[in-house]
Motif scaffolding. Structure first.
Motif, PDB file in Angstrom:
ATOM      1  N   UNK A  57       0.837  -1.210   0.000  1.00  0.00           N
ATOM      2  CA  UNK A  57       0.000   0.000   0.000  1.00  0.00           C
ATOM      3  C   UNK A  57       0.868   1.255   0.000  1.00  0.00           C
ATOM      4  N   UNK A  58       0.406   2.304  -0.673  1.00  0.00           N
ATOM      5  CA  UNK A  58       1.189   3.528  -0.846  1.00  0.00           C
ATOM      6  C   UNK A  58       1.693   4.082   0.480  1.00  0.00           C
ATOM      7  N   UNK A  59       0.885   4.125   1.498  1.00  0.00           N
ATOM      8  CA  UNK A  59       1.312   4.706   2.762  1.00  0.00           C
ATOM      9  C   UNK A  59       2.367   3.856   3.465  1.00  0.00           C
ATOM     10  N   UNK A  60       2.580   2.623   3.020  1.00  0.00           N
ATOM     11  CA  UNK A  60       3.594   1.783   3.621  1.00  0.00           C
ATOM     12  C   UNK A  60       4.868   1.728   2.790  1.00  0.00           C
ATOM     13  N   UNK A  61       4.925   2.468   1.691  1.00  0.00           N
ATOM     14  CA  UNK A  61       6.142   2.514   0.896  1.00  0.00           C
ATOM     15  C   UNK A  61       7.255   3.086   1.760  1.00  0.00           C
ATOM     16  N   UNK A  62       8.480   2.591   1.575  1.00  0.00           N
ATOM     17  CA  UNK A  62       9.597   3.089   2.392  1.00  0.00           C
ATOM     18  C   UNK A  62       9.799   4.591   2.232  1.00  0.00           C
ATOM     19  N   UNK A  63       9.958   5.258   3.339  1.00  0.00           N
ATOM     20  CA  UNK A  63      10.172   6.701   3.341  1.00  0.00           C
ATOM     21  C   UNK A  63      11.640   7.005   3.051  1.00  0.00           C
ATOM     22  N   UNK A  64      11.883   8.129   2.429  1.00  0.00           N
ATOM     23  CA  UNK A  64      13.248   8.612   2.217  1.00  0.00           C
ATOM     24  C   UNK A  64      13.569   9.467   3.434  1.00  0.00           C
ATOM     25  N   UNK A  65      14.332   8.907   4.351  1.00  0.00           N
ATOM     26  CA  UNK A  65      14.579   9.581   5.625  1.00  0.00           C
ATOM     27  C   UNK A  65      15.503  10.777   5.494  1.00  0.00           C
ATOM     28  N   UNK A  66      16.348  10.773   4.468  1.00  0.00           N
ATOM     29  CA  UNK A  66      17.248  11.902   4.227  1.00  0.00           C
ATOM     30  C   UNK A  66      17.727  11.861   2.794  1.00  0.00           C
ATOM     31  N   UNK A  67      17.896  13.044   2.208  1.00  0.00           N
ATOM     32  CA  UNK A  67      18.454  13.148   0.867  1.00  0.00           C
ATOM     33  C   UNK A  67      19.520  14.233   0.865  1.00  0.00           C
ATOM     34  N   UNK A  68      20.718  13.860   0.480  1.00  0.00           N
ATOM     35  CA  UNK A  68      21.839  14.797   0.450  1.00  0.00           C
ATOM     36  C   UNK A  68      22.037  15.429  -0.929  1.00  0.00           C
ATOM     37  N   UNK A  69      21.177  15.107  -1.886  1.00  0.00           N
ATOM     38  CA  UNK A  69      21.313  15.635  -3.249  1.00  0.00           C
ATOM     39  C   UNK A  69      20.725  17.035  -3.309  1.00  0.00           C
ATOM     40  N   UNK A  70      21.468  18.003  -2.803  1.00  0.00           N
ATOM     41  CA  UNK A  70      20.970  19.371  -2.689  1.00  0.00           C
ATOM     42  C   UNK A  70      20.666  20.017  -4.033  1.00  0.00           C
ATOM     43  N   UNK A  71      21.244  19.527  -5.106  1.00  0.00           N
ATOM     44  CA  UNK A  71      20.988  20.084  -6.428  1.00  0.00           C
ATOM     45  C   UNK A  71      19.749  19.523  -7.090  1.00  0.00           C
ATOM     46  N   UNK A  72      18.960  18.734  -6.378  1.00  0.00           N
ATOM     47  CA  UNK A  72      17.764  18.113  -6.953  1.00  0.00           C
ATOM     48  C   UNK A  72      16.547  19.016  -6.765  1.00  0.00           C
ATOM     49  N   UNK A  73      15.715  19.099  -7.776  1.00  0.00           N
ATOM     50  CA  UNK A  73      14.511  19.923  -7.725  1.00  0.00           C
ATOM     51  C   UNK A  73      13.532  19.470  -6.645  1.00  0.00           C
ATOM     52  N   UNK A  74      13.601  18.204  -6.239  1.00  0.00           N
ATOM     53  CA  UNK A  74      12.687  17.665  -5.224  1.00  0.00           C
ATOM     54  C   UNK A  74      13.224  17.785  -3.799  1.00  0.00           C
ATOM     55  N   UNK A  75      14.484  18.194  -3.647  1.00  0.00           N
ATOM     56  CA  UNK A  75      15.110  18.250  -2.329  1.00  0.00           C
ATOM     57  C   UNK A  75      15.006  19.647  -1.739  1.00  0.00           C
ATOM     58  N   UNK A  76      14.445  19.708  -0.534  1.00  0.00           N
ATOM     59  CA  UNK A  76      14.370  20.964   0.209  1.00  0.00           C
ATOM     60  C   UNK A  76      14.782  20.657   1.641  1.00  0.00           C
ATOM     61  N   UNK A  77      15.895  21.233   2.074  1.00  0.00           N
ATOM     62  CA  UNK A  77      16.401  21.037   3.438  1.00  0.00           C
ATOM     63  C   UNK A  77      16.642  19.560   3.763  1.00  0.00           C
ATOM     64  N   UNK A  78      17.262  18.851   2.836  1.00  0.00           N
ATOM     65  CA  UNK A  78      17.625  17.431   2.990  1.00  0.00           C
ATOM     66  C   UNK A  78      16.420  16.506   3.080  1.00  0.00           C
ATOM     67  N   UNK A  79      15.270  16.983   2.628  1.00  0.00           N
ATOM     68  CA  UNK A  79      14.064  16.169   2.605  1.00  0.00           C
ATOM     69  C   UNK A  79      13.560  16.071   1.173  1.00  0.00           C
ATOM     70  N   UNK A  80      13.285  14.845   0.736  1.00  0.00           N
ATOM     71  CA  UNK A  80      12.747  14.625  -0.602  1.00  0.00           C
ATOM     72  C   UNK A  80      11.245  14.883  -0.569  1.00  0.00           C
ATOM     73  N   UNK A  81      10.762  15.650  -1.553  1.00  0.00           N
ATOM     74  CA  UNK A  81       9.345  15.966  -1.625  1.00  0.00           C
ATOM     75  C   UNK A  81       8.688  15.421  -2.889  1.00  0.00           C
ATOM     76  N   UNK A  82       9.348  14.455  -3.550  1.00  0.00           N
ATOM     77  CA  UNK A  82       8.705  13.740  -4.662  1.00  0.00           C
ATOM     78  C   UNK A  82       7.739  12.739  -4.040  1.00  0.00           C
TER      79      UNK A  82
END
Length: 100
Positions: free
Chosen positions: A5-30
């Motif tokens: 189920x979608x709500x049980x998909x693994x969360x991205x606990x941290x993202x260090x790819x600061x140059x990514x359009x989906x990354x804001x403050x080390x959090x992925x928002x895709x």
């Protein structure tokens, strides 16, 4: 195996790819990312751009994983409790990837 189920998909606990359009403050928002290109656990969703992507109220999750040789992969879906995304040899990878 039944689909996760979608709500049980693994969360991205941290993202260090600061140059990514989906990354804001080390959090992925895709809403969900895809990991892997059959040879490497690269974040296929990484998008280096001046644009801001994703939904600010969303914490990214792993929607699909092409790394069939990862111990967290079952049926091309990630079953790790959470993952970390960051740089490995100047490439944006899933740092939780662990070969079986």
């Amino acid at each position: 195996m039944a689909a996760t189920p979608v709500m049980q998909l693994p969360v991205i606990s941290e993202c260090a790819a600061e140059g990514c359009a989906y990354n804001h403050d080390h959090t992925c928002h895709a809403a969900a990312i895809t990991v892997g290109d059959l040879d490497s656990p690269v974040c296929d969703t990484f998008m280096g751009a001046d644009l801001e992507g994703g939904e600010p109220s969303t914490t990214g999750r792993v929607g699909a994983c092409k790394m069939a040789d990862c111990r967290h992969n079952d049926g091309l879906e990630c079953h790790a409790p959470a993952i970390t995304v960051g740089y490995e040899d100047e490439q944006v990878d899933c740092l939780t990837y662990a070969r079986k």
